[in-house]
Design an enzyme around this catalytic site. Structure first.
Site, PDB file in Angstrom:
ATOM      1  N   GLY A 187       2.999   3.426   1.450  1.00 57.31           N
ATOM      2  CA  GLY A 187       3.723   3.467   2.712  1.00 57.31           C
ATOM      3  C   GLY A 187       4.476   4.751   2.949  1.00 57.31           C
ATOM      4  N   ASP A 244       2.655  -4.046  -8.584  1.00 56.40           N
ATOM      5  CA  ASP A 244       2.235  -2.847  -7.855  1.00 56.40           C
ATOM      6  C   ASP A 244       2.876  -1.584  -8.424  1.00 56.40           C
ATOM      7  OD1 ASP A 244       4.513  -4.290  -6.533  1.00 56.40           O
ATOM      8  OD2 ASP A 244       4.687  -2.404  -5.446  1.00 56.40           O
ATOM      9  N   ASP A 259       6.363   4.827 -10.796  1.00 52.26           N
ATOM     10  CA  ASP A 259       7.223   4.440  -9.671  1.00 52.26           C
ATOM     11  C   ASP A 259       8.671   4.199 -10.090  1.00 52.26           C
ATOM     12  OD1 ASP A 259       5.541   4.793  -7.609  1.00 52.26           O
ATOM     13  OD2 ASP A 259       5.314   2.697  -7.077  1.00 52.26           O
ATOM     14  N   GLY A 311       0.849  -1.185   0.000  1.00 53.45           N
ATOM     15  CA  GLY A 311       0.000   0.000   0.000  1.00 53.45           C
ATOM     16  C   GLY A 311       0.882   1.231   0.000  1.00 53.45           C
ATOM     17  N   LYS A 346       4.793  12.446  -2.388  1.00 57.33           N
ATOM     18  CA  LYS A 346       5.664  11.310  -2.099  1.00 57.33           C
ATOM     19  C   LYS A 346       6.685  11.710  -1.034  1.00 57.33           C
ATOM     20  CE  LYS A 346       8.068   7.608  -4.561  1.00 57.33           C
ATOM     21  NZ  LYS A 346       8.412   7.088  -5.906  1.00 57.33           N
TER      22      LYS A 346
END
Length: 509
Positions: free
Chosen positions: A96, A257, A267, A94, A117
């Site tokens: 984090g 993910d 990401d 998730g 972020k």
């Protein structure tokens, strides 16, 4: 691009994602950074949000993008998802260290997420500290600008904010930072995996319809919208990885993910653009088995799509066998879509006309196969000769046919090794109708002068750690317009220095 007139205080956020059930997220405010300061701001992204870059106060932006202040309408949340990491399903994932602040409707009519972020711990942080560091933030900031400049689908970033706070990374203290990421979508393959593997099928259906309504509204009119959705995601994902392969980009951590449901590069971690071609290149020193080596990226993407497609089993049909058959029929198209997209991109980079525009299109299948072999032979030559990819393609795009053999001597160890390939390449070009001037002009539009090389990011990081942010902003200017020469910064148009081969990247990068 039209400059907006909004000021930061006037930026209005909505809470569109909160239309989903509460188990999709945790509402939590950011943990502000201390003594925040602006490292860099991307004016192109500001304008997409309707902001006027000239009216943005640096300190005010630092406060908003460090968690000290919230935009009007913001109700920050951490999203829950799971995913397959290096082939193994992990249910304990998730957001984090990042929070979705909300969504903003830009002047172009696109609803974009604003995501902070490095915003601190959440319920999904596990053993993490919830922070991002300046090093990794600079890399993502520059990488997303580089991708956007190349025309490769990507998330973007409005700014990086630095701080006097520090955290430990690999046993060393590093300065904290936040990055304000901007993209239409933060929904990952892992969002679907979470609901499927936890057997929350009603919520899985709600998520699917949310994605269709927000990102693919025309699919709601099809006979089987969930099936149409997976078809579209397959197509976009195949096109994305084709672009990575055409430009020598190694993602590094292609876990499910880290895969976007709208087909964007997402990401950034231990990524790299290769200087010299190496089919087996691994950019993450934690990837001991080479699962995400450069040449394996198309297969890795297909594997990830199988994981996603499994989640659609209860959605596309009430009968399991029928659902499996329908999904497999869609997945089988991935390879063909990827190969065609890749062939198109490489033809553009080499200045080869397509089957349809060539004067000799009597056998397009044979032409395509000839072109694929020509491309494969070139990559093999570039690898054996350790030739710089960016310099090679740019040289081809600036040099008349009659001078190419001679000019190769400037960038190749053994230019004579390319003699046979060049002969075949020139024969293929002769079958087209373009003038040499037009062909070279077209090639220069797709073959960059500048790419984000590892050494460039590393130097920018080292200077930033000393308080000098000038290199970050220099590189941003180059990467936003990579096909144009910047006379004041000629050093970045050359090859990477020898020492750059020793740069080591990990997931914390």
């Amino acid at each position: 691009m039209t400059t907006g007139n909004l000021r930061l205080k006037a930026l209005q956020l909505t809470r569109h994602y909160q239309l989903l059930p509460e188990q999709h997220f945790q509402l939590i405010p950011p943990a502000p950074l201390n003594d925040p300061y602006l490292v860099s701001m991307n004016a192109d992204v500001a304008q997409k949000l309707g902001l006027n870059p000239d009216l943005i106060d640096r300190q005010e932006l630092a406060e908003f993008a460090s968690g000290q202040r919230l935009f009007t309408g913001s109700d920050p949340l951490a999203m829950k998802y799971t995913g397959h990491q290096f082939g193994t399903y992990n249910p304990q994932l998730g957001d984090g260290r990042g929070l979705l602040l909300g969504e903003h409707l830009g002047p172009d009519g696109i609803l974009r997420d604003l995501y902070l972020k490095g915003a601190g711990k959440t319920a999904y942080s596990r053993f993490g500290d919830g922070r991002a560091v300046l090093r990794s933030s600079i890399r993502e900031y520059l990488a997303s600008a580089a991708m956007a400049g190349l025309g490769i689908p990507t998330t973007e970033a409005l700014c990086i904010i630095g701080s006097t706070d520090t955290v430990l990374r690999e046993n060393f203290p590093e300065p904290c930072a936040t990055l304000l990421r901007v993209t239409p979508c933060h929904i990952r393959f892992g969002h679907f995996e979470y609901l499927y593997h936890s057997r929350q099928h009603d919520d899985l259906n709600k998520l699917t319809h949310y994605v269709i309504e927000r990102y693919y509204p025309t699919l709601s009119e099809t006979d089987n919208p969930p099936l149409a959705l997976i078809r579209e995601v397959i197509h976009r994902s195949a096109g994305l990885v084709a672009r990575w392969q055409a430009y020598g980009f190694v993602h590094g951590v292609m876990n499910t993910d880290n895969m976007s449901i709208i087909g964007e590069t997402f990401d950034y971690g231990p990524f790299q653009f290769m200087d010299s071609y190496k089919a087996d290149q691994v950019s993450n020193h934690s990837d001991h088995q080479g699962r995400y080596a450069f040449k394996k990226q198309p297969d890795a993407m297909l594997w990830n799509l199988y994981c996603l497609a499994q989640c659609f089993m209860p959605l596309v049909s009430d009968d399991a066998k029928t659902a499996q058959s329908l999904l497999e029929e869609e997945l089988v198209h991935f390879t063909g879509i990827y190969q065609q997209e890749y062939l198109t991109l490489m033809r553009q980079r080499l200045g080869l006309e397509s089957d349809q525009t060539s004067s000799d299109n009597t056998n397009p299948d044979k032409t395509a196969e000839t072109d694929r072999q020509l491309i494969e032979d070139l990559w093999r030559l570039l690898e054996v000769q350790k030739t710089d990819i960016t310099l090679f393609f740019r040289l081809l795009s600036e040099t008349p046919v009659s001078e190419q053999q001679h000019k190769l001597a400037g960038i190749c160890t053994y230019p004579a090794a390319f003699e046979l390939w060049l002969k075949q390449y020139h024969q293929r070009m002769a079958s087209g109708d373009l003038t040499e001037e037009k062909r070279l002009t077209n090639m220069q539009r797709v073959n960059p002068v500048y790419l984000l090389r590892n050494y460039m990011a590393q130097e920018a990081i080292e200077l930033a750690h000393q308080g000098d942010m000038s290199r970050v902003n220099e590189l941003l200017t180059l990467l936003q317009r990579p096909f144009e020469y910047h006379p004041k910064l000629p050093q970045y148009a050359g090859p990477a220095p020898e020492w750059s081969a020793g740069i080591c990247l990990s997931c914390s990068s």
